[in-house]
Design an enzyme around this catalytic site. Structure first.
Site, mmCIF file in Angstrom:
data_model
loop_
_atom_site.group_PDB
_atom_site.id
_atom_site.type_symbol
_atom_site.label_atom_id
_atom_site.label_comp_id
_atom_site.label_asym_id
_atom_site.label_seq_id
_atom_site.Cartn_x
_atom_site.Cartn_y
_atom_site.Cartn_z
ATOM 1 C CG HIS A 92 -6.201 -0.656 -0.544
ATOM 2 N ND1 HIS A 92 -5.880 -1.831 0.110
ATOM 3 C CD2 HIS A 92 -5.308 0.288 -0.096
ATOM 4 C CE1 HIS A 92 -4.853 -1.603 0.926
ATOM 5 N NE2 HIS A 92 -4.493 -0.345 0.803
ATOM 6 C CB SER B 2 -0.970 -0.029 1.184
ATOM 7 O OG SER B 2 -1.989 0.932 1.040
#
Length: 207
Positions: free
Chosen positions: A162, A121
């Protein structure tokens, strides 16, 4: 020589991670885990899950929070690491703290010299040339001392983690609308990984 594993969620890409390491004949050993991005997040269970995954695979973890350690300690740890895992969290805060200690050049040099890099991320986003496209999914206000949004510049694309995953679905879609024409955004959900082996790239989904 670049060996980079890009993921939204390390614990969700166990199979891809193991396959990548097996392909490169890497046996579990010491890994430097930089958890700094999680310092300003309320939810950090994903960090614990990532660490638990690595431990279960036989890796020996050294935890480093660059916001709390001295520049000398951070540089020494990065310089001697053969594998670095930078966890998720707030991209801008992570970049701010790395810049405060002037560690971007240290990380880049380590990767260029063969250190394996696992970016989750926020840890994936900082690989890009610029992280400003993350301003919708992350709060830039949590990094008031950040002077530049320039990242490591090791990729010719921009990882967007995501995709299709709550609670990020709407923010990711807004990011695509705002920045999709300007940047080569590469989306990945929590069960996909982008594997970079020298100059080749591959997106791997669920096994």
């Amino acid at each position: 020589m670049k060996k980079i594993f890009i993921t939204s969620y390390l614990a969700g890409t166990r199979a891809q991670f193991c396959a990548f390491m097996t392909k490169n004949n890497v046996k579990p050993g010491k890994i430097l885990v930089i958890t700094t991005a999680g310092n300003v997040e309320d939810y950090t269970r994903y960090i614990d899950e990532g660490k638990a995954l690595l431990t279960s695979l036989g890796y020996e973890l050294t935890i480093l929070d660059v916001a709390r350690e001295s520049t000398a300690v951070c540089r020494e740890a990065i310089m001697h690491a053969k594998m670095i895992y930078v966890t998720g969290g707030n991209t801008f805060y992570l970049l701010q703290e790395l810049n405060k200690k002037q560690l971007l050049s240290e990380i880049k040099a380590s990767i260029d010299n063969g250190c394996y890099y696992v970016g989750e991320s926020a840890g994936a986003i900082i690989l890009a040339k610029n992280v400003n496209y993350a301003s919708i999914i992350d709060e830039a206000s949590l990094a008031p001392d950040l002077k530049s949004s320039a990242g490591l510049g090791l990729l010719d694309f921009y990882p967007l983690p995501h995709f299709g995953e709550e609670p990020f679905t709407q923010d990711v879609e807004k990011t695509i609308v705002r920045y999709g024409q300007r940047y080569d955004l590469r989306t990945l959900n929590n069960h996909q990984a982008i594997l970079i082996d020298d100059n080749s790239q591959a997106l791997k989904g669920e096994y």
